[in-house]
Design a protein around this motif. Structure first.
Motif, mmCIF file in Angstrom:
data_model
loop_
_atom_site.group_PDB
_atom_site.id
_atom_site.type_symbol
_atom_site.label_atom_id
_atom_site.label_comp_id
_atom_site.label_asym_id
_atom_site.label_seq_id
_atom_site.Cartn_x
_atom_site.Cartn_y
_atom_site.Cartn_z
ATOM 1 N N GLN A 85 0.824 -1.207 0.000
ATOM 2 C CA GLN A 85 0.000 0.000 0.000
ATOM 3 C C GLN A 85 0.862 1.263 0.000
ATOM 4 O O GLN A 85 0.551 2.234 -0.694
ATOM 5 N N ASP A 86 1.969 1.253 0.755
ATOM 6 C CA ASP A 86 2.883 2.397 0.753
ATOM 7 C C ASP A 86 3.481 2.606 -0.635
ATOM 8 O O ASP A 86 3.576 3.739 -1.106
ATOM 9 N N ALA A 87 3.884 1.532 -1.270
ATOM 10 C CA ALA A 87 4.460 1.635 -2.614
ATOM 11 C C ALA A 87 3.437 2.185 -3.605
ATOM 12 O O ALA A 87 3.782 2.994 -4.472
ATOM 13 N N ARG A 91 3.898 5.606 -5.630
ATOM 14 C CA ARG A 91 3.783 5.584 -7.096
ATOM 15 C C ARG A 91 2.691 6.540 -7.572
ATOM 16 O O ARG A 91 2.801 7.132 -8.649
ATOM 17 N N ALA A 92 1.656 6.737 -6.752
ATOM 18 C CA ALA A 92 0.569 7.657 -7.112
ATOM 19 C C ALA A 92 1.057 9.101 -7.156
ATOM 20 O O ALA A 92 0.424 9.946 -7.795
ATOM 21 N N PHE A 177 10.296 2.417 -8.703
ATOM 22 C CA PHE A 177 9.936 3.761 -8.244
ATOM 23 C C PHE A 177 10.183 3.853 -6.753
ATOM 24 O O PHE A 177 9.775 2.962 -5.997
ATOM 25 N N ASN A 178 10.864 4.912 -6.318
ATOM 26 C CA ASN A 178 11.192 5.080 -4.900
ATOM 27 C C ASN A 178 10.970 6.523 -4.459
ATOM 28 O O ASN A 178 11.346 7.452 -5.170
ATOM 29 N N ARG A 179 10.386 6.661 -3.282
ATOM 30 C CA ARG A 179 10.269 7.970 -2.646
ATOM 31 C C ARG A 179 10.971 7.865 -1.302
ATOM 32 O O ARG A 179 10.728 6.930 -0.535
ATOM 33 N N THR A 180 11.848 8.820 -1.014
ATOM 34 C CA THR A 180 12.549 8.833 0.280
ATOM 35 C C THR A 180 12.460 10.233 0.864
ATOM 36 O O THR A 180 12.287 11.215 0.130
#
Length: 183
Positions: A85-87, A91-92, A177-180
């Motif tokens: 769900q976090d991914a 990605r959204a 895809f990564n968000r940090t």
């Protein structure tokens, strides 16, 4: 002529260089060597090879058929579901990612363009890998993009040139895809 000597031109007694035969008998010519039970040795050799082949076949079958339970995927846990769900939420944040054909007067000029909106509560960095594939699934080009220091709720836009010759039938795929959190 003595009785122990053969007439001239006749066979000689004994073996050459050994003198006359001790009992005065004619020496037999050397015959073919005795067969050394080759049939029995061949039988045992063939049986050994056959046994080895059978053992190999059994081992291969055990390996191929015996690991059925170990290859199953475990049921997702609560932590796995939360990570998924976090991914999906991360990605959204990538609102659009597409090709922009800016070619003019026979000069090819195709770019990838994107829009990101930070949906988290903290300043974030984004990185993603992508590929462009044709209708047959053949990769035409690929790359990595980075967008840094995007504030919560902020929208960021970017673009990058490609080596593509046309956009007809070309599809973009996001491969990671990564968000940090930004520092």
């Amino acid at each position: 002529m003595p009785a122990s000597e053969p007439p001239a031109g006749g066979p000689r007694w004994g073996r050459p260089g050994n003198g006359p035969s001790p009992s005065g008998k004619w020496a037999s010519a050397a015959g073919p060597p005795k067969k050394k039970q080759r049939g029995r040795a061949c039988l045992w050799g063939c049986a050994g090879v056959l046994a080895a082949v059978i053992v190999i076949v059994v081992v291969v079958l055990v390996i191929a058929l015996g690991n059925g339970d170990e290859d199953t995927t475990p049921a997702p846990t609560q932590a796995t579901t939360e990570k998924t769900q976090d991914a999906q939420r991360e990605r959204a944040d990538l609102i659009s990612f597409q090709l922009d054909d800016r070619s003019e007067a026979g000069i090819t000029n195709i770019w990838v363009v994107w829009t990101i909106k930070n949906g988290s509560s903290e300043k974030s960095d984004y990185s993603w890998d992508w590929e462009a594939v044709d209708a047959d699934g053949t990769r035409l080009t690929n790359g990595s993009q980075v967008e840094t220091d995007v504030q919560p709720g902020q929208t960021a836009r970017g673009e990058y040139p490609t080596v593509l010759k046309n956009v007809e039938g070309v599809k973009l795929n996001i491969t990671s895809f990564n968000r940090t959190a930004s520092n």
